[in-house]
Enzyme design. Structure first.
Site, PDB file in Angstrom:
ATOM      1  N   ASP A  88       0.846  -1.192   0.000  1.00 27.31           N
ATOM      2  CA  ASP A  88       0.000   0.000   0.000  1.00 27.31           C
ATOM      3  C   ASP A  88       0.883   1.244   0.000  1.00 27.31           C
ATOM      4  O   ASP A  88       2.030   1.217   0.466  1.00 27.31           O
ATOM      5  CB  ASP A  88      -0.903   0.021   1.239  1.00 27.31           C
ATOM      6  CG  ASP A  88      -1.906  -1.119   1.227  1.00 27.31           C
ATOM      7  OD1 ASP A  88      -2.190  -1.659   0.146  1.00 27.31           O
ATOM      8  OD2 ASP A  88      -2.406  -1.460   2.325  1.00 27.31           O
ATOM      9  N   LYS A  89       0.330   2.330  -0.492  1.00 29.04           N
ATOM     10  CA  LYS A  89       1.084   3.580  -0.587  1.00 29.04           C
ATOM     11  C   LYS A  89       1.646   4.007   0.762  1.00 29.04           C
ATOM     12  O   LYS A  89       2.794   4.458   0.859  1.00 29.04           O
ATOM     13  CB  LYS A  89       0.181   4.676  -1.152  1.00 29.04           C
ATOM     14  CG  LYS A  89       0.843   6.040  -1.258  1.00 29.04           C
ATOM     15  CD  LYS A  89      -0.107   7.072  -1.840  1.00 29.04           C
ATOM     16  CE  LYS A  89       0.543   8.438  -1.927  1.00 29.04           C
ATOM     17  NZ  LYS A  89      -0.371   9.458  -2.493  1.00 29.04           N
TER      18      LYS A  89
END
Length: 456
Positions: free
Chosen positions: A268-269
């Site tokens: 995930d970012k």
């Protein structure tokens, strides 16, 4: 009726130039018996009116041409003779071409390099249908990733669209985006739109900056594998409004054939830590199999709200995506629900801080989107700083702790694609987590019980 002109055995080379009149040349050509009656009909069209003309024509062929100006009939014959000579010249020209082509055909054909093959494929992108053969090092690649590798100048969304519409065929069968390829298969590509291509020109100074940045966050590297410590806030892939991402940074690491390193998995970012990247197609195919077979060992660290009552446990649920693509989240679903996939996570409490926060070690067995974040929230202990899954009301963040996602891909153990020996890499805490650990007095050298957790 005019009959064919009787042929005479007069070889062309022996006639003096002065006697090779246009009339004689034409008459000999069309009335030699080679064309039979057709020569006679041709003669009739050129002005033969009756049998009485025949002796005169014959006599004229044995005498020197008259000094008189040619008649209209003779002019017609000369014109036709000129056409005959032109046609004969045109028929002779092609015979000389094979002699010029012989040296080229005599040479042994050279196999084009991958860069040359890609350039040739790009030239015919918008001209029509083409068929590509899957190479051995492209085995087990997803068909959409195969097209990205072959046509890097095209937008990924355009490639997905032609696959979704059924315009792509594998060995004559309609392809799906997640179909995986085998060596030797033939992929039929429809005409592609070049107006959606990515910019080819690149800034050399920017590429150098990106290479230096990637080098500064590299945890492990050899000729096949690159493992980086992805910073929190850096996206792995591009999307709506995302201009800087790992996949884009890897453009600066292209080799001489234009091939860039490939992502093997995603984070995930806002998740920091170990991200595995393949530098060759062979490594990408081999390590992707390791992730799918769940032989890769991944350990995450998280700081969560509250302390789980069960200090070591197992979370097994079904997860399904809900919401729009830009703001989607995973919800716990029931078996059989549309889009629901099984997700399994082991966890262990490593340490606590005044029963208000807990440091968890997590081991995901499956690799679903937002799996750890959704599972932590499911057991009532969401990860600190999670904007999607932290839903405890009236909960106050302890002073000095930043409201950022406290989740780290701490460690990864994966078999080397060539040697099979394990690559064991550990990532340090990102700055915001290190600050929190310092404030709470959590010691990163503590024993991690998740290492002894069962595999299944």
């Amino acid at each position: 009726m005019v009959s064919a002109w009787p042929g005479r055995s007069r070889p062309k080379p022996r006639l003096p130039p002065a006697r090779r009149s246009g009339t004689h040349r034409f008459m000999r050509k069309s009335g030699s018996g080679q064309n039979g009656a057709r020569g006679g009909r041709s003669g009739a069209r050129q002005g033969f009116r009756s049998r009485e003309d025949k002796p005169a024509r014959k006599a004229s062929s044995t005498k020197a041409p008259s000094a008189k100006a040619p008649s209209a009939k003779q002019g017609g014959l000369k014109s036709a003779a000129g056409k005959t000579r032109a046609a004969s010249a045109l028929r002779e020209k092609p015979a000389a071409r094979p002699k010029q082509a012989k040296p080229a055909t005599a040479e042994a054909p050279r196999q084009p390099t991958r860069a040359q093959a890609k350039a040739a494929a790009q030239e015919v992108l918008a001209t029509g249908v083409q068929t590509l053969v899957v190479e051995p090092d492209e085995t087990d690649m997803r068909v959409d990733r195969f097209l990205v590798a072959r046509f890097p100048q095209l937008a990924f969304t355009h490639i997905q669209r032609i696959v979704r519409k059924g315009e792509l065929r594998i060995d004559g069968k309609r392809a799906q985006p997640n179909d995986r390829l085998a060596a030797g298969q033939k992929v039929r590509i429809p005409p592609l739109k070049l107006d959606q291509q990515r910019p080819i020109s690149r800034n050399a100074a920017k590429d150098q900056d990106n290479r230096e940045f990637l080098k500064s966050i590299t945890l492990y590297e050899d000729k096949d594998v690159l493992i980086i410590n992805k910073p929190m806030g850096l996206a792995v892939q591009g999307g709506s409004g995302t201009k800087r991402h790992v996949d884009g940074l890897l453009e600066a690491l292209k080799d001489d054939e234009g091939q860039k390193p490939r992502l093997v998995h995603r984070l995930d970012k806002d998740t920091a830590g170990c991200l595995v990247i393949a530098k060759t197609r062979f490594a990408a195919s081999t390590m992707a199999k390791s992730f799918r077979a769940r032989t890769t060992r991944k350990i995450y660290w998280a700081l969560v709200a509250g302390v789980p009552r069960v200090r070591q446990g197992r979370v097994s649920t079904y997860l399904a995506k809900e919401g729009d693509e830009g703001d989607s989240r995973m919800r716990v679903a029931q078996h059989g629900d549309e889009g629901a996939s099984h997700a399994l996570t082991y966890y262990a409490v490593v340490d606590t801080a005044a029963q208000k926060l807990a440091w968890l070690s997590l081991k995901p067995v499956t690799g679903r989107t937002h799996q750890l974040r959704a599972h932590a929230a499911h057991i009532g202990h969401p990860i600190v700083g999670d904007p999607k899954y932290f839903d405890i009301e009236n909960w106050e963040l302890p002073g000095g702790i930043q409201n950022k996602l406290h989740l780290l891909a701490r460690r990864i153990v994966i078999a080397h694609p060539r040697t099979g020996k394990p690559i064991d890499v550990t990532a340090p805490l990102p700055p915001h987590m290190q600050q929190s650990f310092n404030l709470l007095g959590l010691d990163t050298s503590r024993y991690d019980p998740i290492v002894e957790a069962p595999e299944e």
